[in-house]
Structure formats: structure tokens, C-alpha cells
Design an enzyme around this catalytic site. Structure first.
Site, short mmCIF file in Angstrom:
data_model
loop_
_atom_site.label_atom_id
_atom_site.label_comp_id
_atom_site.label_asym_id
_atom_site.label_seq_id
_atom_site.Cartn_x
_atom_site.Cartn_y
_atom_site.Cartn_z
N CYS A 52 149.98 -27.41 -0.46
CA CYS A 52 148.94 -28.27 0.12
C CYS A 52 148.49 -29.35 -0.85
O CYS A 52 148.04 -30.41 -0.45
CB CYS A 52 147.72 -27.43 0.52
SG CYS A 52 148.08 -26.00 1.54
N ASP A 84 144.23 -20.95 -0.09
CA ASP A 84 143.86 -19.86 0.80
C ASP A 84 145.07 -18.99 1.12
O ASP A 84 144.98 -17.76 1.16
CB ASP A 84 143.28 -20.42 2.10
CG ASP A 84 141.90 -20.99 1.91
OD1 ASP A 84 141.52 -21.23 0.76
OD2 ASP A 84 141.21 -21.20 2.92
N CYS A 125 144.16 -28.64 0.69
CA CYS A 125 143.84 -27.40 1.40
C CYS A 125 142.43 -27.47 1.99
O CYS A 125 141.65 -28.35 1.67
CB CYS A 125 143.98 -26.22 0.44
SG CYS A 125 144.18 -24.62 1.23
N LYS A 127 139.23 -26.02 2.09
CA LYS A 127 137.89 -26.15 1.50
C LYS A 127 137.74 -27.46 0.73
O LYS A 127 136.63 -27.92 0.49
CB LYS A 127 137.58 -24.99 0.56
CG LYS A 127 137.78 -23.61 1.14
CD LYS A 127 137.14 -23.46 2.50
CE LYS A 127 137.60 -22.18 3.18
NZ LYS A 127 139.04 -22.11 3.46
N CYS A 197 148.93 -26.45 5.67
CA CYS A 197 149.50 -25.61 6.73
C CYS A 197 149.53 -26.33 8.07
O CYS A 197 148.55 -26.97 8.45
CB CYS A 197 148.73 -24.30 6.84
SG CYS A 197 148.74 -23.35 5.29
N GLU A 448 138.54 -14.68 4.06
CA GLU A 448 139.18 -14.78 5.37
C GLU A 448 139.98 -13.53 5.68
O GLU A 448 140.56 -12.91 4.80
CB GLU A 448 140.11 -16.00 5.42
CG GLU A 448 139.36 -17.31 5.41
CD GLU A 448 140.28 -18.52 5.45
OE1 GLU A 448 139.77 -19.62 5.72
OE2 GLU A 448 141.49 -18.37 5.20
N SER A 474 140.78 -17.10 9.05
CA SER A 474 141.59 -18.28 8.81
C SER A 474 141.76 -19.04 10.11
O SER A 474 141.67 -18.47 11.20
CB SER A 474 142.96 -17.84 8.28
OG SER A 474 143.90 -18.88 8.40
#
Length: 562
Positions: A52, A84, A125, A127, A197, A448, A474
Site C-alpha cells: 500500500c 493492517d 493504507c 488509517k 487493497c 480489526e 476490516s
């Protein structure tokens, strides 16, 4: 008279009492003429250990060159990122949500201390995105977000793969559906290169929200990490930051009650991640805007799901880009009266003006459905209340799971113990898995629960059991799941009193979450309950437990609850 676009950096560059600061700026390579130019901070969440984020420094360098070509000085710097996907199911996941606050704090610190006039943020990613936006709002200087972009899909045996495929593959291997060799090949081929993702998971949900709010330029959220579109975005971004510096358009001019409503509307239409709730509450609180769980529910009740996207659907962000990107969906929602068109954006134009030349949407490929024939008539994010969630809980109900579940509690005080039970086939039809003491304070960090939900789906239990938790999910999670339960177990919420065998009722029509025991029994259990000691006693997570607000208030750390 030329407009001043360097009101902050001039305090260093033109102040005769700060020779040391000026000497240091010369040391960075600045020339005499550069001292008259605006300085733009260019922050990315670059680090090598995660697809990411691993390409963000490349994008940052392109952006710095674009800033220079447009007559400004760009200074690159970095903030942290945490994967994550890699930390999922480990103790490292406890740092994921808290990293959002570190990101915001560090960017605020650098930009204010270094006196930058503007900011360009490059997140990867999930956050990363709200962390950067929160920093932009705190600073309220002309700012633009450039999303690092989504990953391309992987492939094995002619089947498209993404990161959630590997979690579900483990569940499939454990029930003998696939072989060890197939399992390994899915792992090797799921992530073919850089990018976040690929489904409508949290990163793509929040990136789409940012485009709807107007803090990115059009197409930023849907152009892939390794695409020519993303390169072109970086090349021309200097023109846009120069324009909003000249017009003094700031984040608080862009992120308003109206634009936040636009963001929530788009995210629900796309079937986005429940993490939207945490992050949009935090963004609103940082902007000093009024937004509650009930406000999100009210929007959800009036917005259909029209996107056939993973995890519950079939397609990825690359497929959205191939049919015209997020702008084509925003234009459709605008034309149908679902979003407000008069909100300002970082282009210096309103969202309506940005979308004028965008082509009309086509529904031929069944990626986006028409509003009159949606995948689900109302949104999938349900805010539940009841004796188990007096301050609210968040469910992700797409309709495939049904709208009602009544089952028998199987209680676990950690994610690991729940995972072991699922893998060892100890969970049966009709069970409600309860994972507690994993909230913002109890986790700590509200980890998560993708691992257990993926195991559940891989073991073909998705329509047969439910899972509730004071943790979160997630964007890749699906099934009959309820998270964000507040008050959390660590604070003595009713979830801490549940015993094996209790009946739990989840009603996504009435929006209730109920533990079927008497008030007398609740009083009895409460009397015998003692809060367990915090899992950490030092370091960042300890500080986080002492300052974090509840999930119903976005888990922010800079606005304390009474």
C-alpha cells in the site's frame, strides 16, 4: 499587486532576526530567489514494508518536481504507516487505529514548526487517509490529498484475487476445499505490486470519501497505484496547489456538513467499510462539525447500495476506473439529487463544475446498478442500540446475510481464542461469537476482526452464525457481524457480562442489539464484575488508553470526553 501566497514561510525567510533558520534553508539547496516563494510540505506515509505504501516516495518525488515547476518550493517529509493486512490477527493490529492519531500529530507538528504555507498529503493504507485529513483540518492551510492508489488484482487459475482471498483461502484449506499447493499459490499471486487493497475496503472507502468531500482532485480515488493516471495526477498537482494558495481555499472551506454528507452518501452507495463510521466521526470532530451515529444512520436509510464491489460483491476498484472512475458515479448521484453540487473543492471549483464534462454512467457491466433497481434499497451500515449497546454499535448488513439473527452466545475474551475455536470446528450453526475486551481501551487500539470473519466465510458459516464485538472490522469483513459496541467491555459495558449460552438477538430492521436476560440478572452480574487490568502499562498504547474517546465518538484523542 502580486498576492502573497507565503504568509507562513515568510516568517522564517524574511525575518532578519532568524539568521540560523535562513542559513539552514540555504543548506537545503535554496537560492536567494527561493526565499520569495511559497513553501509546500509534501508528506507521504512511505515505507518499504507494505504494498500500500512502498511506492509513495516515487509519487512524492514527482509531486515535488510539479511544485517546483509551478514556482514554489517543495519539502518532502514522511510520517508513519502501519500495514493492517500484515498486522491483522497479531498484537501489531493494536497499533493500527492509534496510528491515525500519530499521523495527524506528526504532520501538524512538522507543518507548524517549519512554517509551510501549504500541504500535499500522499496516503496509502487506510488509517493514513483520515490521519492526513485530520492534520489538514487542524492546520487549515491550503491542502490537497493525493491518494496512493489501489492495487491491481492478482490472478490464479483464471480467478481474480485480492488480499481477502488469502484469508478466506485458509478457511477453505482447513475444511479440505482446496489443497495446500492451491493455498500457497493463492498467497503468492494475490498481491502483484504496489497499491492499497483492491476492493471497497477501508482505504478505497476513505479515498472515495475524500474525493466526494473535494479534498482530492477528480479521479484520485479510483486511479490505480501503477497507472498512467496516477502519474499524471502527480505531474499536474503543483498547478492545483498553486491555485488554492492564490485563492486561499483551505480545508475548512472544503470539508463542511454538506461535503461530509456527500462523502457518507457515496460510501454507502458503494457498500463501503464500517470503518467509515469511526473515521468520518473523527474528521467531523476535528472540523468542529456536528455529526453523530444517528446522522449516519439517517443518511444510510435513504441511500441504496448500487455498487457490486468486494467484499460482498464481485468487482474491484480497477473495475470502477475502467467504467469511468468515481467521478462518473458522483455525477450520477448528483443528477439524481443524492449529493450537493455547490461544495467547494481543491480544484477551486464546486463539485458540480468539476463533473460538468464527465460522461453519463452505463449499467451494462453490472458493476454499478441503477438507483431504481439497486442491489439493496437502503444502505448496509446499521447503527444498533439496545441493552448491549446503549451508546450504539455498527453492523454491516448487505442483505445477503438476512436482517435478523437470534443465537446462543459463545464468549471469547480475545480474538486468538475465537480464531482457534473457529479453526478447530467448535463453532456451530446458530452460535453468536462474542469477542470482547478488544475495544479502544481494552484492545487496546480496537483491532480489526478480519481473521475470524474470513475464517467464518472460508468455512461456509457466513449465513449460519453471527459475530459481535467491541472491536471493529476490516473493510474486507462480511457476514452477519456487529462491531463498535459501546460502552466497551473494559469500561463495564453489558458485553462484559455475557455468559456462554445466553441468547443474543440482532435485529437490523428495528436496529436493536439485545442480550435476553432480566434486569435483575444484569444487576447481579454487574455486582460481581471487576474491570481487568489494562493490557499495557507503558509506551504509546498506554497513553492512547488514557486519552482515547469511545467508538461512538470516533476514537479521537485530542477532544476528551467528560
Amino acid at each position: 499587486m502580486e498576492k502573497i501566497i507565503n504568509p507562513f514561510s515568510i516568517k522564517l525567510t524574511k525575518n532578519n532576526t532568524l539568521p540560523a533558520a535562513q542559513a539552514m534553508l540555504y543548506a537545503t539547496g535554496l537560492k536567494e530567489d527561493d526565499f520569495n516563494k511559497a513553501q509546500v510540505g509534501i508528506v507521504s506515509n512511505w515505507y518499504e514494508g507494505n504494498p500500500c505504501n512502498m511506492h509513495l516516495n516515487i509519487l512524492s518525488k514527482k509531486i515535488k518536481l510539479s511544485v517546483k515547476r509551478n514556482g514554489m518550493v517543495g519539502f518532502q517529509f514522511n510520517t508513519i504507516g502501519i500495514s493492517d493486512g500484515m498486522s491483522m490477527g497479531t498484537s501489531g493490529m493494536r497499533y493500527s487505529l492509534p496510528s491515525r492519531e500519530l499521523i495527524a500529530d506528526s504532520i501538524e507538528s512538522v507543518v507548524k514548526a517549519q512554517h509551510y504555507d501549504g500541504l500535499i498529503g500522499i496516503p496509502g493504507c487506510d488509517k493514513n487517509i483520515p490521519g492526513i485529513v485530520m492534520a489538514m483540518l487542524r492546520l487549515n492551510r491550503p491542502s490537497i490529498l493525493v491518494y496512493g492508489g489501489s492495487i491491481s488484482s492478482g490472478s490464479y487459475n483464471g480467478k481474480k484475487l485480492n488480499i481477502v482471498s488469502v484469508f478466506e483461502a485458509l478457511g477453505e484449506k482447513n475444511i479440505g476445499k482446496i489443497s495446500e499447493i492451491e493455498y500457497k499459490n493463492i498467497i503468492k499471486n494475490a498481491c502483484p505490486g504496489p497499491g492499497a487493497c483492491g476492493g471497497m475496503y477501508t482505504a478505497n472507502t476513505m479515498a472515495s470519501c475524500c474525493e466526494a468531500m473535494g479534498i482530492t482532485i477528480p479521479y484520485s480515488s479510483s486511479s490505480l497505484a501503477n497507472s498512467s493516471y496516477k502519474k499524471q495526477e502527480c505531474i499536474k498537482i503543483g498547478k492545483y496547489i498553486k491555485n488554492i494558495l492564490l485563492k486561499n481555499i483551505k480545508p475548512l472551506d472544503i470539508i463542511t456538513n454538506k461535503s461530509i454528507k456527500n462523502a457518507i452518501t457515496l460510501a454507502i452507495a458503494l457498500g463501503g467499510s464500517t470503518n467509515l463510521v469511526l473515521h468520518i466521526l473523527a474528521i467531523a470532530k476535528t472540523a468542529n462539525l456536528d455529526l453523530s451515529l444517528d446522522d449516519i444512520q439517517n443518511i444510510n436509510n435513504n441511500v441504496p447500495i448500487i455498487a457490486n464491489l468486494k467484499p460482498s460483491g464481485d468487482f474491484l476498484m480497477e473495475d470502477i476506473q475502467n467504467i469511468g472512475g468515481i467521478p462518473i458515479i458522483l455525477k450520477y448521484l448528483l443528477n439524481e439529487g443524492f449529493i450537493e453540487g455547490d461544495c467547494m473543492t481543491v480544484t477551486g471549483k464546486t463539485i458540480k463544475n468539476n463533473l460538468k464534462k464527465i460522461t453519463e454512467i452505463s449499467f451494462k457491466k453490472k458493476i454499478i446498478y441503477p438507483l431504481f433497481n439497486p442491489i439493496k434499497k437502503i444502505g448496509h451500515i446499521r447503527i444498533l442500540y439496545g441493552n448491549l449497546a446503549t451508546s450504539g454499535a455498527v453492523a454491516k448488513i448487505t442483505g445477503k446475510e438476512g436482517n435478523f439473527f437470534s443465537g446462543i452466545a459463545k464468549v471469547f475474551n480475545s480474538e486468538n481464542s475465537a480464531n482457534e475455536a473457529i479453526i478447530n470446528n467448535q463453532i456451530k450453526k446458530g452460535d453468536v461469537i462474542v469477542i470482547r475486551y478488544v475495544g479502544p481501551k481494552g484492545g487496546p487500539g480496537m483491532p480489526e476482526m478480519l481473521k475470524p470473519t474470513s475464517y467464518i466465510m472460508g468455512a461456509n458459516l457466513g449465513n449460519q452464525i453471527a459475530l459481535i464485538t467491541d472491536g471493529r472490522f476490516s473493510g474486507g469483513s462480511h457476514g452477519f457481524v456487529v462491531g463498535h459496541i459501546t460502552p466497551e467491555a473494559q469500561n463495564g459495558g453489558l458485553i462484559s457480562f455475557i455468559k456462554n449460552g445466553d441468547v443474543i438477538i440482532i435485529d437490523a430492521i428495528k436496529n436493536t442489539l439485545t442480550l435476553k436476560i432480566s434486569k435483575e440478572e444484569i444487576k447481579k452480574r454487574k455486582k460481581n464484575w471487576l474491570a481487568p487490568p489494562l493490557k499495557v502499562k507503558s509506551g504509546y498504547l498506554y497513553k492512547y488508553t488514557k486519552t482515547v474517546s469511545s467508538a461512538s465518538n470516533g476514537c479521537v484523542t485530542d477532544k476528551f470526553e467528560l
